[in-house]
Design a protein around this motif. Structure first.
Motif, short mmCIF file in Angstrom:
data_model
loop_
_atom_site.label_atom_id
_atom_site.label_comp_id
_atom_site.label_asym_id
_atom_site.label_seq_id
_atom_site.Cartn_x
_atom_site.Cartn_y
_atom_site.Cartn_z
N ALA A 1 43.98 26.25 50.97
CA ALA A 1 44.67 25.01 50.57
C ALA A 1 43.99 24.35 49.38
CB ALA A 1 44.72 24.05 51.75
N PRO A 2 43.91 25.07 48.24
CA PRO A 2 43.24 24.48 47.07
C PRO A 2 43.97 23.24 46.58
CG PRO A 2 44.47 26.44 46.45
CD PRO A 2 44.50 26.38 47.95
N GLU A 3 43.20 22.30 46.07
CA GLU A 3 43.82 21.12 45.48
C GLU A 3 44.61 21.52 44.24
OE1 GLU A 3 41.11 18.01 44.68
OE2 GLU A 3 40.37 17.85 46.75
N ALA A 4 45.65 20.77 43.96
CA ALA A 4 46.46 21.05 42.78
C ALA A 4 45.56 20.99 41.55
CB ALA A 4 47.58 20.03 42.66
N PRO A 5 45.50 22.07 40.76
CA PRO A 5 44.62 22.08 39.60
C PRO A 5 44.94 20.95 38.62
CG PRO A 5 45.47 24.28 40.04
CD PRO A 5 46.22 23.34 40.92
N LYS A 6 43.89 20.35 38.12
CA LYS A 6 44.04 19.29 37.11
C LYS A 6 42.86 19.40 36.16
CE LYS A 6 44.68 14.31 36.47
NZ LYS A 6 44.77 12.97 37.15
N THR A 7 43.14 19.79 34.93
CA THR A 7 42.09 19.96 33.94
C THR A 7 42.54 19.30 32.64
OG1 THR A 7 43.01 22.05 33.13
CG2 THR A 7 41.45 22.19 34.97
N LEU A 8 41.67 19.37 31.65
CA LEU A 8 42.03 18.86 30.33
C LEU A 8 43.25 19.62 29.82
CD1 LEU A 8 41.23 17.00 27.96
CD2 LEU A 8 39.93 18.93 27.03
N GLY A 9 44.33 18.92 29.59
CA GLY A 9 45.53 19.54 29.04
C GLY A 9 46.48 20.12 30.05
N TYR A 10 46.19 19.94 31.36
CA TYR A 10 47.09 20.49 32.37
C TYR A 10 46.92 19.77 33.70
CZ TYR A 10 49.01 23.55 35.97
OH TYR A 10 49.71 24.02 37.05
N GLN A 11 48.05 19.54 34.36
CA GLN A 11 48.07 19.02 35.73
C GLN A 11 49.19 19.72 36.48
OE1 GLN A 11 48.31 14.73 36.12
NE2 GLN A 11 49.30 14.89 38.13
N MET A 12 48.85 20.37 37.61
CA MET A 12 49.89 21.02 38.40
C MET A 12 50.79 19.97 39.02
SD MET A 12 49.68 23.74 41.59
CE MET A 12 49.46 25.20 40.57
N LEU A 13 52.09 20.15 38.86
CA LEU A 13 53.07 19.20 39.35
C LEU A 13 53.72 19.70 40.64
CD1 LEU A 13 54.65 18.29 35.90
CD2 LEU A 13 52.83 17.09 37.13
N THR A 14 54.67 18.94 41.14
CA THR A 14 55.33 19.24 42.40
C THR A 14 56.69 19.90 42.15
OG1 THR A 14 54.24 17.36 43.46
CG2 THR A 14 56.20 18.23 44.54
N TYR A 15 57.00 20.85 43.01
CA TYR A 15 58.31 21.51 42.96
C TYR A 15 59.32 20.56 43.61
CZ TYR A 15 60.59 26.08 42.22
OH TYR A 15 61.34 27.13 41.74
N ASP A 16 59.79 19.59 42.84
CA ASP A 16 60.59 18.51 43.40
C ASP A 16 62.08 18.83 43.34
OD1 ASP A 16 61.14 18.22 40.70
OD2 ASP A 16 60.38 16.17 40.54
N GLU A 17 62.90 17.91 43.83
CA GLU A 17 64.34 18.16 43.87
C GLU A 17 64.94 18.30 42.48
OE1 GLU A 17 66.67 15.63 46.38
OE2 GLU A 17 65.19 15.67 48.00
N THR A 18 64.39 17.60 41.51
CA THR A 18 64.91 17.74 40.14
C THR A 18 64.71 19.16 39.64
OG1 THR A 18 64.48 15.40 39.64
CG2 THR A 18 64.68 16.90 37.77
N ALA A 19 63.55 19.74 39.93
CA ALA A 19 63.28 21.11 39.51
C ALA A 19 64.18 22.11 40.25
CB ALA A 19 61.81 21.45 39.74
N LEU A 20 64.29 21.94 41.56
CA LEU A 20 65.14 22.83 42.35
C LEU A 20 66.59 22.76 41.89
CD1 LEU A 20 63.61 22.05 45.86
CD2 LEU A 20 63.38 24.21 44.62
#
Length: 365
Positions: free
Chosen positions: A158-177
């Protein structure tokens, strides 16, 4: 008068400078097969060492999704932002690779990278894609079990959502689906019918999908999103689930873990028997239950919904590749995807979408 530099020449210069900084300027290079994206790859060899050069031109795709963008802003930015694809952001690949390796998975090690120019030098995991290894005699059940166990390991870590300089993992939300399933009316319906979708066809289609997507368990775990036989490499010299090497995961999001199983078991490019698919679903369910906090009934419902969602997306993508990008070979895959989709639509929760397809596509569905 300033003379303009040819883009190909400028790109070659960037490549040369990157390899020089990385210490691989003298490497012999051979092109590798690409994928449906704008990235390309070369296999490098230097003094007995091997590596893969990833070439991901930063301006070759639409903008990625800004982390704070609203659904309306994402629509204005285009499909990449709506579907939360990584787009030209090499930082996405680097961050997800790091998170996956920390979870124990066999993602490529990164030897050198320059996100500004879109080059990365990564570990060479070989050529034994599942899609090649199995026809050559590798045990299909063993390979798929290793892939399932890798997903269980990812769930357990269960790794935390990666967040680094220039990138943040987002959520697969209803807009994306929703953006993904909309590819059916944008591309697949015109491909089949020979005419653009009418406004009422689009409205009715989205009205059928929206209440179904709301039934899904909320996103909770990192999903790799393109987890299938063309993106998995068999590494028999490694142990356990680490024998499943993973690539092409830069579009990963925080989502529903059933999505990666659907990607693996309802493969657009190769047949997976119902018996094997059922055995692998049961293997995942048993492994997830052993970790704890697992509702198998909800998982199987999510699997059916996301199966339909993903296959709808793929029908649209393949139709787009055929018609916009002039890649007719993707027509060969459409019957398999349609068959997967018909199976998904048999689930009771998909009844409104099944009715839509029956109305507008007749005997095809």
């Amino acid at each position: 008068m300033t003379q303009k530099t040819d883009p190909a020449t400028a790109r070659a210069d960037d490549r040369r400078r990157f390899l020089d900084r990385a210490g691989w300027a003298r490497a012999a290079a051979a092109p590798m097969a690409g994928d449906a994206s704008t990235r390309s790859y070369e296999r490098l060899s230097l003094d007995g060492r091997k590596a893969v050069l990833m070439n991901a031109p930063p301006a070759a795709e639409g903008a990625a999704c800004p982390p704070e963008a609203s659904p309306e802003e994402r629509r204005r930015l285009g499909y990449n932002a709506m579907a939360r694809l990584a787009g030209p952001n090499l930082n996405a690949f680097l961050a997800v690779a790091d998170a996956a390796r920390k979870a124990g998975l066999s993602a490529p090690e990164i030897f050198a990278a320059d996100p500004a120019t879109g080059f990365a030098l990564i570990e060479d995991l070989g050529d034994d894609l599942y899609a090649r290894a199995i026809p050559k005699g590798a045990d299909e059940t063993e390979l798929y079990a290793a892939a399932i166990d890798a997903l269980i390991a990812l769930r357990q870590a269960a790794p935390e959502a990666p967040k680094t300089l220039g990138y943040q993992m987002l959520t697969y939300d209803e807009t994306a689906l929703e953006a993904e399933v909309t590819l059916v009316v944008d591309w697949y319906l015109p491909h089949v019918k020979g005419a653009p979708a009418r406004d009422d066809q689009r409205t009715d289609y989205l009205a059928a999908w929206r209440p179904i997507l709301k039934k899904l368990t909320p996103p909770s775990l990192m999903v790799l999103r393109d987890f299938h036989a063309e993106n998995l490499l068999w590494l028999p010299d490694r142990d356990g689930f680490r024998r499943a090497g993973i690539i092409d995961f830069q579009d990963g999001l925080v989502g529903n873990p059933a999505y990666d199983l659907v990607s693996l078991l309802e493969d657009a490019r190769r047949d997976v028997s119902p018996a094997l698919a059922n055995a692998m679903i049961e293997r995942y369910a048993a492994g997830a239950a052993a970790i704890g906090d697992f509702d198998e009934g909800a998982f199987r419902r999510d699997y059916a919904i996301l199966g339909a969602q993903r296959n709808a997306k793929i029908l649209g993508i393949f139709a787009r590749l055929i018609n916009r990008d002039k890649k007719p070979r993707y027509q060969d895959f459409i019957p398999r995807v349609e068959a997967h989709f018909r199976g998904d639509l048999a689930h009771p929760d998909l009844a409104p979408v099944a009715a839509y397809f029956k109305k507008h596509f007749g005997d095809r569905f």
